[in-house]
Each structure stands twice: as C-alpha cells, then as structure tokens.
Design a protein around this motif. Structure first.
Motif, PDB file in Angstrom:
ATOM      1  N   ARG A 101      -4.772  16.185   5.216  1.00 50.66           N
ATOM      2  CA  ARG A 101      -3.827  15.114   5.494  1.00 50.66           C
ATOM      3  C   ARG A 101      -3.512  15.079   6.967  1.00 50.66           C
ATOM      4  NH1 ARG A 101       2.238  14.711   3.409  1.00 50.66           N
ATOM      5  NH2 ARG A 101       2.615  15.157   5.616  1.00 50.66           N
TER       6      ARG A 101
ATOM      7  N   THR B  97      -5.552   5.814   3.258  1.00 43.50           N
ATOM      8  CA  THR B  97      -4.100   5.881   3.363  1.00 43.50           C
ATOM      9  C   THR B  97      -3.470   5.513   2.029  1.00 43.50           C
ATOM     10  OG1 THR B  97      -4.092   5.390   5.733  1.00 43.50           O
ATOM     11  CG2 THR B  97      -2.097   4.870   4.499  1.00 43.50           C
ATOM     12  N   VAL B  98      -2.491   6.287   1.616  1.00 39.05           N
ATOM     13  CA  VAL B  98      -1.765   6.026   0.383  1.00 39.05           C
ATOM     14  C   VAL B  98      -0.287   5.879   0.716  1.00 39.05           C
ATOM     15  CG1 VAL B  98      -1.248   6.836  -1.946  1.00 39.05           C
ATOM     16  CG2 VAL B  98      -3.436   7.431  -0.872  1.00 39.05           C
TER      17      VAL B  98
ATOM     18  N   GLY C  86       3.460   6.060   0.811  1.00 41.01           N
ATOM     19  CA  GLY C  86       4.392   7.062   0.322  1.00 41.01           C
ATOM     20  C   GLY C  86       3.834   8.469   0.288  1.00 41.01           C
ATOM     21  N   LYS C  87       2.534   8.589   0.463  1.00 42.44           N
ATOM     22  CA  LYS C  87       1.912   9.910   0.452  1.00 42.44           C
ATOM     23  C   LYS C  87       1.454  10.338   1.838  1.00 42.44           C
ATOM     24  CE  LYS C  87      -0.563  11.789  -2.621  1.00 42.44           C
ATOM     25  NZ  LYS C  87      -1.671  12.152  -3.521  1.00 42.44           N
ATOM     26  N   GLY C  88       0.513   9.599   2.357  1.00 37.31           N
ATOM     27  CA  GLY C  88       0.021   9.959   3.673  1.00 37.31           C
ATOM     28  C   GLY C  88      -1.372   9.435   3.940  1.00 37.31           C
ATOM     29  N   THR C  89      -1.952   9.950   4.991  1.00 41.81           N
ATOM     30  CA  THR C  89      -3.272   9.517   5.430  1.00 41.81           C
ATOM     31  C   THR C  89      -4.202  10.715   5.395  1.00 41.81           C
ATOM     32  OG1 THR C  89      -2.281   7.824   6.849  1.00 41.81           O
ATOM     33  CG2 THR C  89      -4.543   8.482   7.346  1.00 41.81           C
ATOM     34  N   TYR C  90      -5.355  10.538   4.792  1.00 39.99           N
ATOM     35  CA  TYR C  90      -6.252  11.660   4.539  1.00 39.99           C
ATOM     36  C   TYR C  90      -7.658  11.416   5.068  1.00 39.99           C
ATOM     37  CZ  TYR C  90      -2.510  12.683   1.258  1.00 39.99           C
ATOM     38  OH  TYR C  90      -1.291  12.935   0.713  1.00 39.99           O
TER      39      TYR C  90
END
Lengths: 87, 87
Positions: B43, B76-77, B79-83
């Motif tokens: 992430r 990118t998701v 509320g979660k993040g970028t991976y």
DNA sequence: TGAAATTTGTGCGTATGTATT
DNA sequence: GAATACATACGCACAAATTTC
C-alpha cells in the motif's frame, strides 16, 4: 451578441445526487452533441465561460471535459478551444 | 511509528521543468515500483500524506496517481488506499 | 449497533504558465 | 504585444467508503 443570449435554461445540476456534478455536466454536453445541437467541428464555449454559465466550478468543467475527451466526443487544443469531434 | 520516519530524501520536484510536477511525481513512484522498493500488493502512503511528504499539492498527487492508474501500475480503493498492482 | 479514525472522491476558488490567435 | 483559452499547481472544505474499536 444580445444582452440576454439565454436560449435554453441551464439544467439544474444537483450536488446531492449520487451522480457527481461533473458527470451530470458531461452527460448534459454529450446529450447536446447527440441531439445535433452541437454539430461535429463546433467549438464549445470556453471552459471558464461554461463554468460561469452552468454555475459550476472550473474544476468541475475540467473533469467533465476530461470525461468527454476519454469518450472521444470532443478534442481540446491548448490556446484554441474545445471542439466536437468530426465523426 | 518513530518521530522521524524519514528514510530516503524526497527528490526535488522542479516546477520550472517542462515536465509537469505531477508527471515527475508519477515517474518517481513508478521508479520505486520498478526498483522493487514498492512490492506488488504494497500500500502506498495515503495521498494526503504523500502530498505533505513530497511537498506538492494534493491535486498534484491526484494527477500523478491518475497517471499510474492509467498505466495499470496501481489500483485505488475508496476508503482503503492505493496499492501496487499484483503482477 | 454505532461512533471514530482513516482514506479516497468531489467541489470550489485562485494564481500562474503555456499555446494560439 | 495583447487577448483568448487551455494546463498546471496550490489550498480548503465536505462527502463517501472502509476499517477499527
């Protein structure tokens, strides 16, 4: 240009809609293209003018035109303007 | 988390370059992925954190990550993040 | 249940740079 | 050079999605 060249009312773009305003604006412009109101080759108003006329931020217009460029409905030339693609 | 988790120096992004800062940032991140420093599945820091850490505007980070998403290097998701994408 | 914290998404405003006319 | 128009960059605020407690 008349003092009031207000032909068609600007649609009300709803900020509380699940559809983002920039998508609403893109759809609105796309519909005007699809209807033939905006012909191939026609130049759209300057983005700042659209921003003012449609009552949304410049950023919102930028997002909308970015969408339409992705959809290949318009092309943008720096310093010139934004045009409906020739079919 | 240590008070100073500052490991590698941030590169200097030059605003006066013909290459836009957001492209410079995208290339910088892409290089870290290519080098293996950022592994698949890893992430990335939150966009706001990258903005602060790299000394550029959130808008600039958004443009950079948009580029990397187009290049399929990251996902990118909300509320979660970028991976980093799994290869 | 749900409230809080985290993270991305959207929207607005402004300033400056670059390209075209 | 001046006017017009798009491009980039910064800052701020609030909404939406996810996770955690």
């Amino acid at each position: 240009m008349p003092y009031h060249d207000h032909v068609s009312d600007s649609p009300e773009f709803k900020a509380d809609s699940p559809t983002p305003v920039y998508v609403q604006v893109a759809d609105y412009i796309a519909a005007r293209i699809a209807s033939g109101e905006l012909q191939p080759g026609a130049r759209l108003p300057a983005e700042r003018d659209m921003s003012r006329d449609l009552g949304v931020a410049y950023d919102t217009i930028r997002r909308a035109t970015a969408l339409l460029r992705e959809r290949k409905l318009i092309v943008t030339v720096v310093g010139k303007g934004t045009y409906v693609v020739e079919r």
